[in-house]
Write a protein that holds these residues in place. Structure first.
Motif, PDB file in Angstrom:
ATOM      1  N   ALA A  52       0.824  -1.207   0.000  1.00 48.46           N
ATOM      2  CA  ALA A  52       0.000   0.000   0.000  1.00 48.46           C
ATOM      3  C   ALA A  52       0.861   1.261   0.000  1.00 48.46           C
ATOM      4  N   ALA A  53       1.957   1.244   0.776  1.00 45.53           N
ATOM      5  CA  ALA A  53       2.846   2.406   0.823  1.00 45.53           C
ATOM      6  C   ALA A  53       3.532   2.621  -0.517  1.00 45.53           C
ATOM      7  N   LEU A  54       3.996   1.539  -1.121  1.00 49.26           N
ATOM      8  CA  LEU A  54       4.639   1.652  -2.424  1.00 49.26           C
ATOM      9  C   LEU A  54       3.657   2.185  -3.462  1.00 49.26           C
ATOM     10  N   GLN A  55       2.425   1.685  -3.412  1.00 49.96           N
ATOM     11  CA  GLN A  55       1.394   2.145  -4.346  1.00 49.96           C
ATOM     12  C   GLN A  55       1.171   3.648  -4.197  1.00 49.96           C
ATOM     13  N   PHE A  56       0.990   4.101  -2.970  1.00 55.89           N
ATOM     14  CA  PHE A  56       0.742   5.526  -2.783  1.00 55.89           C
ATOM     15  C   PHE A  56       1.979   6.351  -3.115  1.00 55.89           C
ATOM     16  N   GLY A  57       3.159   5.833  -2.821  1.00 55.78           N
ATOM     17  CA  GLY A  57       4.371   6.558  -3.159  1.00 55.78           C
ATOM     18  C   GLY A  57       4.511   6.780  -4.654  1.00 55.78           C
ATOM     19  N   ILE A  58       4.206   5.755  -5.428  1.00 60.19           N
ATOM     20  CA  ILE A  58       4.265   5.882  -6.893  1.00 60.19           C
ATOM     21  C   ILE A  58       3.235   6.891  -7.375  1.00 60.19           C
ATOM     22  N   VAL A  59       2.031   6.834  -6.808  1.00 60.75           N
ATOM     23  CA  VAL A  59       0.977   7.775  -7.189  1.00 60.75           C
ATOM     24  C   VAL A  59       1.402   9.207  -6.861  1.00 60.75           C
ATOM     25  N   GLY A 293     -13.501  -8.102   6.982  1.00 56.12           N
ATOM     26  CA  GLY A 293     -12.778  -6.839   7.059  1.00 56.12           C
ATOM     27  C   GLY A 293     -12.865  -6.061   5.763  1.00 56.12           C
ATOM     28  N   ASP A 294     -13.121  -4.768   5.854  1.00 59.68           N
ATOM     29  CA  ASP A 294     -13.267  -3.922   4.673  1.00 59.68           C
ATOM     30  C   ASP A 294     -12.827  -2.506   5.024  1.00 59.68           C
ATOM     31  N   ASN A 295     -12.751  -1.646   4.017  1.00 62.19           N
ATOM     32  CA  ASN A 295     -12.397  -0.249   4.235  1.00 62.19           C
ATOM     33  C   ASN A 295     -13.615   0.545   4.687  1.00 62.19           C
ATOM     34  N   VAL A 296     -13.381   1.618   5.421  1.00 65.19           N
ATOM     35  CA  VAL A 296     -14.455   2.524   5.780  1.00 65.19           C
ATOM     36  C   VAL A 296     -14.757   3.395   4.565  1.00 65.19           C
ATOM     37  N   HIS A 297     -16.038   3.634   4.314  1.00 63.86           N
ATOM     38  CA  HIS A 297     -16.444   4.358   3.108  1.00 63.86           C
ATOM     39  C   HIS A 297     -16.360   5.869   3.319  1.00 63.86           C
ATOM     40  N   HIS A 298     -15.179   6.341   3.596  1.00 71.44           N
ATOM     41  CA  HIS A 298     -14.945   7.768   3.785  1.00 71.44           C
ATOM     42  C   HIS A 298     -13.432   7.992   3.699  1.00 71.44           C
ATOM     43  N   TRP A 364      -9.107   6.627  -2.165  1.00 64.34           N
ATOM     44  CA  TRP A 364      -7.979   6.446  -1.248  1.00 64.34           C
ATOM     45  C   TRP A 364      -7.313   5.088  -1.408  1.00 64.34           C
ATOM     46  N   THR A 365      -8.083   4.063  -1.791  1.00 67.58           N
ATOM     47  CA  THR A 365      -7.573   2.695  -1.730  1.00 67.58           C
ATOM     48  C   THR A 365      -7.243   2.079  -3.088  1.00 67.58           C
ATOM     49  N   MET A 366      -7.955   2.448  -4.165  1.00 68.75           N
ATOM     50  CA  MET A 366      -7.746   1.825  -5.476  1.00 68.75           C
ATOM     51  C   MET A 366      -6.722   2.605  -6.275  1.00 68.75           C
ATOM     52  N   VAL A 367      -5.749   1.923  -6.812  1.00 68.50           N
ATOM     53  CA  VAL A 367      -4.658   2.612  -7.493  1.00 68.50           C
ATOM     54  C   VAL A 367      -5.155   3.414  -8.689  1.00 68.50           C
ATOM     55  N   GLN A 368      -6.163   2.887  -9.417  1.00 64.93           N
ATOM     56  CA  GLN A 368      -6.666   3.630 -10.576  1.00 64.93           C
ATOM     57  C   GLN A 368      -7.231   4.983 -10.165  1.00 64.93           C
ATOM     58  N   MET A 369      -8.042   4.973  -9.112  1.00 58.34           N
ATOM     59  CA  MET A 369      -8.685   6.210  -8.701  1.00 58.34           C
ATOM     60  C   MET A 369      -7.736   7.113  -7.920  1.00 58.34           C
ATOM     61  N   GLN A 370      -6.789   6.519  -7.184  1.00 56.88           N
ATOM     62  CA  GLN A 370      -5.734   7.331  -6.559  1.00 56.88           C
ATOM     63  C   GLN A 370      -4.975   8.117  -7.629  1.00 56.88           C
ATOM     64  N   THR A 371      -4.612   7.418  -8.686  1.00 65.33           N
ATOM     65  CA  THR A 371      -3.855   8.046  -9.767  1.00 65.33           C
ATOM     66  C   THR A 371      -4.655   9.158 -10.414  1.00 65.33           C
ATOM     67  N   ALA A 372      -5.946   8.890 -10.675  1.00 67.24           N
ATOM     68  CA  ALA A 372      -6.792   9.912 -11.284  1.00 67.24           C
ATOM     69  C   ALA A 372      -6.921  11.131 -10.379  1.00 67.24           C
ATOM     70  N   TRP A 373      -7.158  10.882  -9.091  1.00 62.09           N
ATOM     71  CA  TRP A 373      -7.394  11.987  -8.164  1.00 62.09           C
ATOM     72  C   TRP A 373      -6.167  12.871  -8.015  1.00 62.09           C
ATOM     73  N   TRP A 374      -5.060  12.275  -7.583  1.00 67.63           N
ATOM     74  CA  TRP A 374      -3.872  13.082  -7.325  1.00 67.63           C
ATOM     75  C   TRP A 374      -3.197  13.538  -8.616  1.00 67.63           C
ATOM     76  N   GLY A 375      -3.191  12.690  -9.642  1.00 74.14           N
ATOM     77  CA  GLY A 375      -2.554  13.064 -10.905  1.00 74.14           C
ATOM     78  C   GLY A 375      -3.260  14.217 -11.595  1.00 74.14           C
ATOM     79  N   LEU A 376      -4.591  14.144 -11.686  1.00 74.79           N
ATOM     80  CA  LEU A 376      -5.338  15.231 -12.312  1.00 74.79           C
ATOM     81  C   LEU A 376      -5.291  16.492 -11.464  1.00 74.79           C
TER      82      LEU A 376
END
Length: 669
Positions: A52-59, A293-298, A364-376
């Motif tokens: 997860a850290a590596l994923q966010f670091g790349i994003v 176990g799942d992520n909180v929806h926020h 916050w959790t999916m790499v595709q949407m992390q990339t879209a959010w922070w990249g855009l």
């Protein structure tokens, strides 16, 4: 070396808000890596946090690269629009098929109406299978479609008919597909994201854009009529579905409670990035909940639970500075029409993903949407994101370009295409001709701030005689060259890199060949004959040069003994340079880059200051443009109107801040 190997990093560092956004984002990535040291599953499954850290670091690095590289908004819009169309087709196909389309090679999950894990809606005896597209959940698909629909909206307000048609088609298809996902969060996000940015787009909205919006509105109305039973079911009305919706709400409340408990346990450091689902699974043990176990929806709760208060503060700081930087760009009236529409779309997407984050976790959790959010987000706040050509440019104002950033490579598609489109439409444009007459005193197809007072001053300075050989570099469609030839009897050779402009000049002056010659040429690759011309003229064209000193050296060699070099030239602070980094004394005529090039070539010069005239022209342009907008819109050339507005706003503001000057330079060999 000043950019540390990253193009645009210097500009980003000079951005008042962008540099703090960058710092906060990179610190957040470092904090995410540090959280693996105390992560909840650091002993049993350390790879959970590390991945997860590596994923966010790349994003995060990707987002910073986007902010540095500053890709043009219109190019990003085009990419997202194409992706939206593809996902829209797949979504419609899956709904029609009530299951997957067999596109596993593209990443599609195989499912049918009988699969026990799929998301469905029930309305009485009717069953609706929600589409998944190429994503693991309908809500994630909705996020992808939401991004594409908002991007394609930039084409709906485009001044170009082809893009408008494509935009209406893609927004209609993507919007229908988005509605078919039945993702309430995405629907709300599109409405809020688009609505909050609407004030910035009001000047871009034409009658044709309103027609496109009306078409999309009819499609939405048709959907609500056609799927009314399932809409009722989606809000928990109806037998069977009510229990499904209540279960969904209760599950989210449970994980919200787990997140708050995690925060209470580790308020400063959190449970470690990517570790909350594991912590939640331990909370579930010993309860009656039928959950895993799942992520909180926020998004903010996710960040707080996983990275603690430190991580939450860094996220909030990054979002706040991004909002300030993007807001600054949106208020910049110097942005060209197509790039401004794209910039508004990127800002709307950023807002929409934040809104989605209040209802779901995937930004916050999916790499595709992390990339879209922070990249855009990074692309939207980039200081050069409205640069008409891209990288390695310098800002100029003047007769050919207006308040633009010109390239070191003239054949860049963006600038080259603009001039080709400009000369193609203004040849027969009554609106632009009237604009030139009312602003400059005569229609010479001026494209900047060379009014008749400045042109006549240039002619007086030249003191030409009949038969003199004169070279004008950057002649456009030759109307200024023709005027000078008519006034003096000299022979003018005009060179410009726009074939469209040169072709017009040749056709219009076919009966004046003894006084006028035109050719296509690139300022940086010209090989001028030595000692040939009595005078060389440059009306706001030297900005195209890669190397002022080399260019002036070549011009001097092409002049005969006693030949004159006369240039109309503007200089000022680039928009991305901090005011404190641009001393006002740099505007002195002997301190400009052009002066340095003349001095380096042993040329003395005199100057005439036209800064006050520039300011008066900027004020007059604004008033005339406000009056002529309906004519520009009627001729479908609003992109030129937007460019002229940018000229006026940029120059007026720069002069009033003491950061812009304009001169007529005269030198003699």
């Amino acid at each position: 070396m000043g950019d540390h190997g990253v193009p645009g990093l210097r500009d980003l560092r000079r951005s008042r808000w962008g540099r703090w956004w960058t710092l906060a984002l990179l610190l957040l990535a470092l904090w995410a890596f540090a959280s693996t040291l105390w992560a909840f599953q650091r002993r049993n499954y350390p790879e959970v946090g590390q991945t997860a850290a590596l994923q966010f670091g790349i994003v995060a690095l990707f987002a910073v690269v986007c902010a540095c590289a500053a890709p043009r908004p219109r190019h990003i819009v085009a990419t997202l629009a194409v992706v939206c169309a593809l996902n829209g087709l797949i979504t419609v196909g899956q709904v029609w098929n009530m299951g997957a389309l067999g596109l596993r090679a593209l990443g599609e999950f195989p499912y049918t109406a009988e699969s026990n894990w799929i998301s469905i809606l029930r309305a009485g005896d009717l069953t609706y299978v929600r589409p998944y597209g190429l994503m693991p959940h309908p809500n994630a698909l909705a996020g992808t479609l939401m991004v594409g629909v908002l991007a394609a909206c930039a084409w709906v307000i485009s001044a170009r008919r082809g893009r408008w048609l494509a935009g209406v088609g893609i927004v209609t298809l993507g919007g229908w597909a988005l509605l078919l996902t039945f993702s309430r969060a995405a629907w709300i996000a599109v409405a809020l994201g688009g609505g909050l940015l609407l004030p910035f787009a009001r000047l871009l909205i034409t009658r044709r854009a309103l027609l496109g919006m009306g078409t999309v509105g009819l499609v939405v109305a048709l959907f609500f009529i056609s799927y009314r039973p399932f809409l009722a079911a989606r809000v928990g009305v109806g037998d069977g579905q009510q229990a499904i919706e209540l279960r969904s709400i209760s599950d989210r409340l449970v994980f919200t409670d787990f997140a708050l408990r995690s925060i209470a346990e580790r308020p400063i450091f959190g449970v470690g990035i990517g570790n909350f689902p594991w912590r939640a699974s331990y909370f579930i043990v010993g309860t009656h909940y039928d959950l895993r176990g799942d992520n909180v929806h926020h998004v903010l709760l996710s960040a707080w639970a996983e990275l603690g208060t430190v991580g939450l503060v860094l996220v909030l700081i990054a979002l706040i500075f991004a909002a300030l930087a993007i807001g600054q760009r949106l208020r910049d009236r110097t942005v060209p029409h197509e790039d401004r529409a794209g910039l508004i779309a990127l800002a709307a997407i950023t807002v929409a993903l934040i809104v989605v984050g209040f209802f779901d976790h995937y930004p916050w959790t999916m790499v595709q949407m992390q990339t879209a959010w922070w990249g855009l987000m990074g692309a939207a706040l980039a200081q050069n994101s409205v640069d008409p050509v891209g990288l390695n440019s310098v800002t100029i104002v003047g007769g050919l370009g207006g308040w633009w950033s010109y390239p070191h490579c003239l054949q860049d598609d963006g600038m080259y295409d603009f001039y080709e489109a400009f000369y193609k439409v203004v040849e027969h444009s009554a609106a632009h001709a009237e604009f030139c007459r009312r602003v400059f005193g005569r229609n010479l197809c001026q494209h900047g701030f060379a009014d008749m007072e400045q042109v006549d001053a240039l002619i007086a300075t030249l003191d030409l005689q009949p038969g003199d050989q004169v070279l004008e570099l950057g002649c456009g469609n030759g109307m200024v060259a023709e005027y000078i030839a008519d006034q003096t009897g000299a022979h003018i050779t005009g060179i410009d890199y726009s074939p469209q402009g040169v072709d017009q000049a040749q056709r219009r002056t076919a009966g004046k060949r003894e006084h006028l010659t035109f050719a296509v040429g690139d300022l940086n690759t010209l090989e001028l004959p030595a000692a040939t011309y009595d005078a060389i003229i440059s009306i706001d064209s030297i900005y195209f040069s890669n190397d002022y000193t080399r260019t002036v050296r070549e011009w001097r060699a092409a002049l005969r003994p006693g030949g004159k070099l006369v240039l109309l030239y503007a200089y000022g602070r680039e928009p991305w340079v901090a005011k404190d980094d641009f001393p006002a004394e740099n505007l002195a005529p002997e301190r400009t880059p052009l002066a340095a090039a003349l001095i380096a070539n042993g040329l003395r010069f005199t100057t005439q200051n036209f800064t006050a005239q520039d300011h008066a022209l900027a004020v007059r342009r604004t008033a005339v443009l406000d009056d002529l907008r309906p004519q520009f819109e009627a001729e479908d050339i609003l992109f030129i109107w937007e460019n002229r507005c940018g000229d006026a706003q940029g120059v007026r503001q720069a002069i009033e801040e003491g950061l812009h000057a304009r001169y007529l330079y005269r030198s003699e060999t």
